[in-house]
Design a protein around this motif. Structure first.
Motif, PDB file in Angstrom:
ATOM      1  N   UNK A  53       0.068  26.352  45.021  1.00  0.00           N
ATOM      2  CA  UNK A  53      -0.052  26.430  43.350  1.00  0.00           C
ATOM      3  C   UNK A  53       0.674  26.942  42.594  1.00  0.00           C
ATOM      4  N   UNK A  54       1.938  26.944  43.302  1.00  0.00           N
ATOM      5  CA  UNK A  54       2.423  27.887  41.722  1.00  0.00           C
ATOM      6  C   UNK A  54       3.543  25.962  41.035  1.00  0.00           C
ATOM      7  N   UNK A  55       3.313  24.992  41.704  1.00  0.00           N
ATOM      8  CA  UNK A  55       3.339  23.603  41.059  1.00  0.00           C
ATOM      9  C   UNK A  55       2.625  23.107  41.075  1.00  0.00           C
ATOM     10  N   UNK A  66     -10.137  23.382  52.465  1.00  0.00           N
ATOM     11  CA  UNK A  66     -11.405  22.752  51.560  1.00  0.00           C
ATOM     12  C   UNK A  66     -11.075  23.217  49.976  1.00  0.00           C
ATOM     13  N   UNK A  67     -10.573  23.594  49.293  1.00  0.00           N
ATOM     14  CA  UNK A  67     -10.454  24.331  47.883  1.00  0.00           C
ATOM     15  C   UNK A  67      -9.079  24.311  47.212  1.00  0.00           C
ATOM     16  N   UNK A  68      -8.879  23.810  45.917  1.00  0.00           N
ATOM     17  CA  UNK A  68      -7.609  22.963  45.523  1.00  0.00           C
ATOM     18  C   UNK A  68      -6.733  24.575  45.599  1.00  0.00           C
ATOM     19  N   UNK A  69      -5.364  23.853  46.401  1.00  0.00           N
ATOM     20  CA  UNK A  69      -3.975  24.767  46.227  1.00  0.00           C
ATOM     21  C   UNK A  69      -3.972  25.784  44.875  1.00  0.00           C
ATOM     22  N   UNK A  70      -3.631  26.694  44.642  1.00  0.00           N
ATOM     23  CA  UNK A  70      -3.698  27.995  43.227  1.00  0.00           C
ATOM     24  C   UNK A  70      -5.322  28.037  42.856  1.00  0.00           C
ATOM     25  N   UNK A  71      -6.206  28.044  42.926  1.00  0.00           N
ATOM     26  CA  UNK A  71      -7.484  28.539  42.778  1.00  0.00           C
ATOM     27  C   UNK A  71      -7.558  30.215  43.903  1.00  0.00           C
ATOM     28  N   UNK A  72      -8.289  30.568  43.178  1.00  0.00           N
ATOM     29  CA  UNK A  72      -8.576  31.898  43.590  1.00  0.00           C
ATOM     30  C   UNK A  72      -9.036  32.016  45.223  1.00  0.00           C
ATOM     31  N   UNK A  76      -6.031  33.428  48.577  1.00  0.00           N
ATOM     32  CA  UNK A  76      -6.712  34.888  49.147  1.00  0.00           C
ATOM     33  C   UNK A  76      -6.756  34.055  50.139  1.00  0.00           C
ATOM     34  N   UNK A  77      -6.832  33.057  50.888  1.00  0.00           N
ATOM     35  CA  UNK A  77      -6.220  32.843  52.079  1.00  0.00           C
ATOM     36  C   UNK A  77      -4.776  32.331  52.537  1.00  0.00           C
ATOM     37  N   UNK A  78      -3.649  32.016  51.591  1.00  0.00           N
ATOM     38  CA  UNK A  78      -2.740  31.766  52.271  1.00  0.00           C
ATOM     39  C   UNK A  78      -1.842  33.437  51.943  1.00  0.00           C
ATOM     40  N   UNK A  79      -0.311  33.372  53.212  1.00  0.00           N
ATOM     41  CA  UNK A  79       0.061  33.959  52.981  1.00  0.00           C
ATOM     42  C   UNK A  79       1.412  33.336  53.146  1.00  0.00           C
ATOM     43  N   UNK A  80       2.538  33.521  52.244  1.00  0.00           N
ATOM     44  CA  UNK A  80       4.246  33.152  52.055  1.00  0.00           C
ATOM     45  C   UNK A  80       5.223  33.673  51.952  1.00  0.00           C
ATOM     46  N   UNK A 103      -1.421  43.230  45.133  1.00  0.00           N
ATOM     47  CA  UNK A 103      -1.324  41.498  44.646  1.00  0.00           C
ATOM     48  C   UNK A 103      -2.014  40.522  45.426  1.00  0.00           C
ATOM     49  N   UNK A 104      -2.159  40.546  46.444  1.00  0.00           N
ATOM     50  CA  UNK A 104      -2.855  39.472  47.249  1.00  0.00           C
ATOM     51  C   UNK A 104      -4.387  40.063  47.254  1.00  0.00           C
ATOM     52  N   UNK A 105      -4.379  41.411  47.586  1.00  0.00           N
ATOM     53  CA  UNK A 105      -5.945  41.214  48.146  1.00  0.00           C
ATOM     54  C   UNK A 105      -6.304  41.784  49.571  1.00  0.00           C
TER      55      UNK A 105
END
Length: 295
Positions: A53-55, A66-72, A76-80, A103-105
């Protein structure tokens, strides 16, 4: 309806007149580690930034669970893990891990401490005193400790020594056992080969192929070393070349090897060795078949 851990449909990103990602379709399931391969400039990092969701995509869409990338929800469900980690030089490793967790939560503190020990990180040194490999360890530990459902890893072992690369592979194998999904971009084909059953190959922003490693191997010539007296094998179905050896022949076969094995059964063969193509050979084979320049 199947809920994919990662799904991209027609994902496209342009920067001015440069098409960095072109109509990419890709899915990754929970409990799956998928290798993401391509030369520099192929669009791997841009794809991962779109999934983070950075771009914003120029067209198409991508979702996390199932949820749009970059949404809250997706965040919450992505590690990078980035390939070139930039951290706060004045903080210690421990302070950096705590900040990244906040920051990740979400964070598994006990697992984080296990990872600190496993990766042999001194968490009380300041980031400015860390080598590139140690900064990379901080990013890996932070991402894994989130226990995120989806991990996006962009050249994660850059700067690590072989022992730490092994520790990384063991940790990724554990994520798979836990049902996490991993998209792993790497130039280390041996790493991808050990961790991934499926790979996606990208060139000039477009996917060349998405397939099981075993399926890809079947598309590339197999090599047979035959020791013993044999006749002319050059006309056997599937045989692409025959090279004479001191005590036999080396045969390359494209497609099923059955016809070759039938032909060999008629001769007094003393020994037969076969070698599957490595992922590196497969990778090079696919890129040799394309002539599109990198963007």
């Amino acid at each position: 309806m199947t809920l994919h851990a990662i799904e991209a449909r027609g994902l496209t990103k342009s920067f001015g007149g440069v098409l960095a990602v072109d109509s990419l379709d890709l899915t990754v399931e929970s409990g799956e580690v998928v290798g993401f391969l391509g030369p520099n400039g192929a669009g791997k990092t841009t794809t991962l930034r779109l999934l983070l969701g950075l771009l914003r995509p120029s067209s198409g869409e991508a979702t996390i669970l199932g949820k749009r990338c970059g949404s809250s929800f997706a965040r919450q469900h992505v590690g990078y893990v980035a390939g070139d980690v930039a951290l706060w030089p004045q903080l210690t490793g421990r302070e950096t891990l705590s900040l990244l967790a906040s920051l990740h939560g979400s964070n598994d503190d006990a697992y984080r401490d296990q990872l600190i020990e496993r990766f042999e990180l001194d968490p009380d040194k300041r980031i400015r005193a860390y080598s590139k490999g140690n900064r990379q360890k901080v990013a890996i530990i932070a991402a894994l400790a989130t226990r995120a459902d989806v991990l996006l890893l962009d050249e994660p072992t850059s700067g690590l020594d072989p022992l730490m690369e092994r520790a990384f592979r063991e940790a990724v194998a554990e994520t798979q056992e836990r049902g996490q999904a991993v998209l792993l971009s790497s130039h280390m084909l041996s790493e991808v080969e050990q961790l991934c059953a499926r790979v996606a190959m990208i060139r000039a922003g477009r996917l060349v192929t998405v397939a099981d490693v075993s399926e890809l191997r079947a598309r590339v010539d197999m090599e047979f070393e035959v020791i013993g007296e044999v006749g002319d094998l050059s006309h056997v179905l599937g045989v692409t070349s025959v090279e004479a050896l001191d005590d036999g022949v080396r045969v390359h076969v494209s497609g099923p090897p059955g016809p070759l094995l039938v032909a060999l059964s008629r001769w007094p063969v003393r020994s037969l060795r076969t070698r599957e193509a490595s992922l590196e050979e497969i990778f090079l084979s696919f890129y040799d078949q394309t002539t599109s320049p990198d963007p």
